[in-house]
Design an enzyme around this catalytic site. Structure first.
Site, PDB file in Angstrom:
ATOM      1  N   ASN A 207       0.853  -1.181   0.000  1.00 15.99           N
ATOM      2  CA  ASN A 207       0.000   0.000   0.000  1.00 15.99           C
ATOM      3  C   ASN A 207       0.894   1.238   0.000  1.00 15.99           C
ATOM      4  OD1 ASN A 207       0.741   0.593   2.721  1.00 15.99           O
ATOM      5  ND2 ASN A 207      -0.965  -0.610   3.511  1.00 15.99           N
ATOM      6  N   LYS A 209       1.450   3.661   2.152  1.00 21.95           N
ATOM      7  CA  LYS A 209       2.246   3.899   3.356  1.00 21.95           C
ATOM      8  C   LYS A 209       3.455   2.976   3.410  1.00 21.95           C
ATOM      9  CE  LYS A 209       1.872   3.841   8.422  1.00 21.95           C
ATOM     10  NZ  LYS A 209       0.954   3.588   9.574  1.00 21.95           N
ATOM     11  N   GLU A 210       3.260   1.695   3.094  1.00 24.54           N
ATOM     12  CA  GLU A 210       4.359   0.726   3.131  1.00 24.54           C
ATOM     13  C   GLU A 210       5.439   1.066   2.115  1.00 24.54           C
ATOM     14  OE1 GLU A 210       1.316  -2.887   4.425  1.00 24.54           O
ATOM     15  OE2 GLU A 210       1.878  -2.560   2.329  1.00 24.54           O
ATOM     16  N   ASP A 277      -6.564  -7.341   2.000  1.00 27.64           N
ATOM     17  CA  ASP A 277      -6.679  -8.802   1.956  1.00 27.64           C
ATOM     18  C   ASP A 277      -7.558  -9.237   0.794  1.00 27.64           C
ATOM     19  OD1 ASP A 277      -5.272  -8.716   4.331  1.00 27.64           O
ATOM     20  OD2 ASP A 277      -7.008  -9.081   5.599  1.00 27.64           O
TER      21      ASP A 277
END
Length: 331
Positions: A207, A209-210, A277
Site C-alpha cells: 500500500n 504507506k508501506e 486482503d
C-alpha cells in the site's frame, strides 16, 4: 485500458473454481465488540460503549483465505496459533467455513494473535491487540516446507506478512525457490520489515504507506508514484507491482505492461479494514482463472471497493462482486 465485462468476469471466476491457493502468513483472530455510545465516562474523557454483541472472524492471512474461499477457489492456510481458547475459536470458524486446518501449527510457546475492535453504530472507535512477534524456529519452518511439498495441485502461493514472526528471511527465500521451481504463481502483501526480501515474485502488492516507508521518499504526486513502481520492480526483479492507494484506487506497474491507474470503485466507504486482503486474494484467484494482469487488477479493485462499503472485516461475496462489475460496466 478496456472495460471488464460481466461475461468475462464470470468466465474467469468459473475457471478458478476449486483451484488450490496456499496462503502463508500471520494469522489472527478478529474479535468485534458491538454496541452504542450515548455518553462520556465520568472517569476520563472517553466514550462508554454499551455492549450489545460480540463476534469473531478469521483475520490477517486467514482473512485472505476466507476471501479465496468465497470466490470459489480452494484456500490452503499455513500459519501458527497458540495453545489457547482463542485458537479453538479460530479452528472452529475454519471448520464452519469448510477449510482444512492441516497447515496450522499449534505452538504452546506462543499466544494466538487477537485484534479486538470496538464498534459503535458501525463506527470503529478503538482497537486492542494481543500478539507475540518472535520468529518461527527451524522445526516450524520445516513443517511448512514439507506440507507445501505434499500438495500436488497447488496453483499459487500468497505471502501475507504482518510482521508477527511467521516469515523470517530465510523461510521467505525457501518458499519462493520452491514455488519458482514448480512454476507456481507467487503474490505478496508485504510489511516494512521484510519489504525487499520478496525477490523474483509474480505480484508485489504494497500500500502507499508501506511503499513510502520502504523507499524513503514521499509518494504524493503521480510522478513520485510512477518512480516508486519502477524502483520497486528494479530492486525486487518482480513481474508486477500493484500499489494500492486507498481512496485513490490502485496503480499497476509491470515489466511487460504500461503503467495503469485504476480509480476506486467504492460508492461509500464504511470501513477499509481487510480491503487489502480482499484485493490480493481476488487478484490471485483471477490470475489462476486465466485473467490478464490488467483484468486481475480491475477485478481486485472492484472487490476491494465492494468490501469497503460494509463495516468490519468481511470477505468478498461473489454475488456482490459480480453485481458491482455489472453496475460499472453498464450491462
Amino acid at each position: 485500458m478496456s472495460e471488464l465485462t460481466i461475461e468475462r468476469s464470470k468466465e474467469i471466476l468459473k475457471n478458478a473454481e476449486g483451484q488450490e491457493i496456499a496462503v502463508i502468513g500471520d494469522i489472527m483472530l478478529d474479535r468485534f465488540i458491538w454496541g452504542n455510545v450515548s455518553r462520556i465516562s465520568p472517569e476520563a474523557p472517553v466514550p462508554v460503549l454499551e455492549f450489545e454483541r460480540e463476534t469473531y472472524h478469521l483475520g490477517g492471512a486467514a482473512n485472505v483465505a476466507s476471501n479465496i474461499k468465497s470466490l470459489g477457489a480452494k484456500p490452503i492456510l499455513l500459519g501458527v496459533l497458540g495453545d489457547d481458547r482463542e485458537s479453538e475459536i479460530f479452528l472452529d470458524i475454519m471448520k464452519q467455513q469448510g477449510m482444512t486446518n492441516d497447515g496450522i501449527f499449534i505452538d504452546p510457546d506462543k499466544s494466538t494473535t487477537v485484534k479486538t475492535r470496538l464498534i459503535a453504530v458501525n463506527q470503529h472507535i478503538a482497537r486492542i491487540d494481543r500478539e507475540s512477534k518472535q520468529y518461527i524456529d527451524k522445526n516450524i519452518q520445516e513443517f511448512f516446507i514439507n506440507y507445501l511439498k505434499s500438495l500436488q495441485n497447488l496453483k499459487a502461493i500468497i505471502f501475507e506478512d504482518y510482521n508477527k514472526g511467521l516469515l523470517p528471511k530465510e523461510f521467505i527465500k525457501r518458499v519462493i525457490d520452491f514455488a519458482r521451481e514448480k512454476d507456481i504463481f507467487i503474490s505478496v502483501d508485504p510489511k516494512q520489515e521484510n519489504f525487499f526480501e520478496y525477490k523474483n515474485v509474480n505480484l508485489f502488492k504494497p500500500n502507499l504507506k508501506e511503499a513510502q516507508y520502504a523507499l524513503g521518499y514521499p509518494l504524493n504526486s503521480l510522478e513520485e508514484r510512477i518512480r516508486a513502481g519502477k524502483d520497486i520492480i528494479k530492486r525486487l526483479q518482480c513481474d508486477n507491482i500493484l500499489l494500492t492507494l486507498g481512496a485513490d484506487g490502485m496503480m499497476l506497474f509491470g515489466k511487460n505492461c504500461q503503467t495503469l491507474t485504476i480509480p476506486t470503485r467504492a460508492r461509500q466507504v464504511a470501513d477499509v479494514s481487510g480491503a487489502g486482503d480482499t484485493a490480493i486474494a481476488t487478484f490471485t484467484v483471477a490470475t489462476i482463472g486465466g485473467a490478464s494482469i490488467e483484468e486481475s487488477a480491475m477485478i481486485s479493485n472492484y472487490a476491494a471497493g465492494t468490501v469497503c462499503e460494509k463495516p468490519g472485516v468481511v470477505a468478498i461475496d461473489i454475488k456482490d462482486l459480480l453485481q458491482t462489475i455489472k453496475r460499472n460496466s453498464g450491462l
